[in-house]
Design a protein around this motif. Structure first.
Motif, PDB file in Angstrom:
ATOM      1  N   ILE A 145      -5.857   0.124   6.752  1.00  0.00           N
ATOM      2  CA  ILE A 145      -6.165  -0.527   5.483  1.00  0.00           C
ATOM      3  C   ILE A 145      -5.994  -2.036   5.591  1.00  0.00           C
ATOM      4  O   ILE A 145      -5.033  -2.514   6.202  1.00  0.00           O
ATOM      5  CB  ILE A 145      -5.244   0.018   4.373  1.00  0.00           C
ATOM      6  CG1 ILE A 145      -5.471   1.524   4.197  1.00  0.00           C
ATOM      7  CG2 ILE A 145      -5.477  -0.717   3.057  1.00  0.00           C
ATOM      8  CD1 ILE A 145      -4.500   2.186   3.235  1.00  0.00           C
ATOM      9  N   ILE A 204     -10.752   0.263   3.488  1.00  0.00           N
ATOM     10  CA  ILE A 204     -10.091   1.315   4.256  1.00  0.00           C
ATOM     11  C   ILE A 204     -11.033   1.769   5.363  1.00  0.00           C
ATOM     12  O   ILE A 204     -12.161   2.185   5.069  1.00  0.00           O
ATOM     13  CB  ILE A 204      -9.703   2.510   3.381  1.00  0.00           C
ATOM     14  CG1 ILE A 204      -8.806   2.069   2.231  1.00  0.00           C
ATOM     15  CG2 ILE A 204      -8.995   3.572   4.227  1.00  0.00           C
ATOM     16  CD1 ILE A 204      -8.402   3.201   1.287  1.00  0.00           C
ATOM     17  N   ALA A 251      -4.812   6.455  -1.633  1.00  0.00           N
ATOM     18  CA  ALA A 251      -4.250   5.154  -1.291  1.00  0.00           C
ATOM     19  C   ALA A 251      -4.255   4.266  -2.526  1.00  0.00           C
ATOM     20  O   ALA A 251      -5.250   4.209  -3.253  1.00  0.00           O
ATOM     21  CB  ALA A 251      -5.064   4.507  -0.179  1.00  0.00           C
ATOM     22  N   ILE A 262      -6.266  -3.165  -2.462  1.00  0.00           N
ATOM     23  CA  ILE A 262      -6.929  -2.836  -1.210  1.00  0.00           C
ATOM     24  C   ILE A 262      -8.278  -3.521  -1.104  1.00  0.00           C
ATOM     25  O   ILE A 262      -9.076  -3.486  -2.039  1.00  0.00           O
ATOM     26  CB  ILE A 262      -7.083  -1.310  -1.078  1.00  0.00           C
ATOM     27  CG1 ILE A 262      -5.699  -0.650  -0.955  1.00  0.00           C
ATOM     28  CG2 ILE A 262      -7.955  -0.952   0.122  1.00  0.00           C
ATOM     29  CD1 ILE A 262      -5.724   0.850  -1.059  1.00  0.00           C
ATOM     30  N   ASN A 272     -10.639   5.887  -2.889  1.00  0.00           N
ATOM     31  CA  ASN A 272      -9.682   5.622  -1.797  1.00  0.00           C
ATOM     32  C   ASN A 272      -8.882   6.870  -1.452  1.00  0.00           C
ATOM     33  O   ASN A 272      -7.664   6.815  -1.257  1.00  0.00           O
ATOM     34  CB  ASN A 272      -8.733   4.478  -2.168  1.00  0.00           C
ATOM     35  CG  ASN A 272      -9.435   3.132  -2.222  1.00  0.00           C
ATOM     36  OD1 ASN A 272     -10.481   2.945  -1.607  1.00  0.00           O
ATOM     37  ND2 ASN A 272      -8.867   2.198  -2.965  1.00  0.00           N
ATOM     38  N   ARG A 305     -15.078   5.481   7.904  1.00  0.00           N
ATOM     39  CA  ARG A 305     -15.565   5.080   6.583  1.00  0.00           C
ATOM     40  C   ARG A 305     -16.975   5.623   6.328  1.00  0.00           C
ATOM     41  O   ARG A 305     -17.312   5.964   5.202  1.00  0.00           O
ATOM     42  CB  ARG A 305     -15.547   3.565   6.452  1.00  0.00           C
ATOM     43  CG  ARG A 305     -15.989   3.068   5.095  1.00  0.00           C
ATOM     44  CD  ARG A 305     -15.748   1.592   4.886  1.00  0.00           C
ATOM     45  NE  ARG A 305     -16.178   1.176   3.574  1.00  0.00           N
ATOM     46  CZ  ARG A 305     -15.460   1.345   2.458  1.00  0.00           C
ATOM     47  NH1 ARG A 305     -14.264   1.900   2.528  1.00  0.00           N
ATOM     48  NH2 ARG A 305     -15.932   0.959   1.298  1.00  0.00           N
ATOM     49  N   VAL A 321       0.838  -1.192   0.000  1.00  0.00           N
ATOM     50  CA  VAL A 321       0.000   0.000   0.000  1.00  0.00           C
ATOM     51  C   VAL A 321       0.876   1.246   0.000  1.00  0.00           C
ATOM     52  O   VAL A 321       1.902   1.304   0.672  1.00  0.00           O
ATOM     53  CB  VAL A 321      -0.915   0.016   1.238  1.00  0.00           C
ATOM     54  CG1 VAL A 321      -1.595   1.366   1.394  1.00  0.00           C
ATOM     55  CG2 VAL A 321      -1.948  -1.095   1.148  1.00  0.00           C
TER      56      VAL A 321
END
Length: 122
Positions: free
Chosen positions: A99, A31, A24, A28, A76, A53, A2
């Motif tokens: 993450i 997050i 990011a 993934i 992201n 989130r 990441v």
């Protein structure tokens, strides 16, 4: 792996505005919390703002009413809109995020960006 990549820092006069972005990248899965921290010369790193989130936010008292944190989960990316900047806001601003990766979705790891310089002149 990441990566968190910040952008948007720079030099601005007192009373001005800047918008920081942090994207990011990587394979993934999810997050969770994202946030911004800052570190001025000779001082410890401190919390600026965080966002969950679902969009719940938290701010340091010193930036309440002037800074706004937001995020775009489809990209992201987390943002920090900074208005009415003061010389005491001068610092390196760091992005932070919790993450999990597709390869191990049950494990949340904490990541930091490389930092972006914000300088506010009086």
């Amino acid at each position: 792996q990441v990566q968190l990549v910040e952008s948007g820092g720079g030099l601005v006069q007192a009373g001005g505005s800047l918008r920081l972005s942090c994207a990011a990248s990587g394979i993934i899965f999810s997050i969770n919390a994202m946030g911004w921290y800052r570190q001025a010369p000779g001082k410890q790193r401190e919390l600026v703002a965080t966002i969950t989130r679902r969009g719940s936010t938290n701010y340091a008292d010193s930036v309440k009413g002037r800074f706004t944190i937001s995020r775009d989960n489809t990209k992201n990316t987390v943002y920090l809109q900074m208005n009415s900047l003061k010389p005491e806001d001068t610092a390196v601003y760091y992005c932070n995020a919790d993450i999990s990766m597709v390869s191990d979705p049950g494990v949340l790891l904490n990541y930091w960006g490389q930092g972006t310089q914000v300088t506010v002149s009086s």
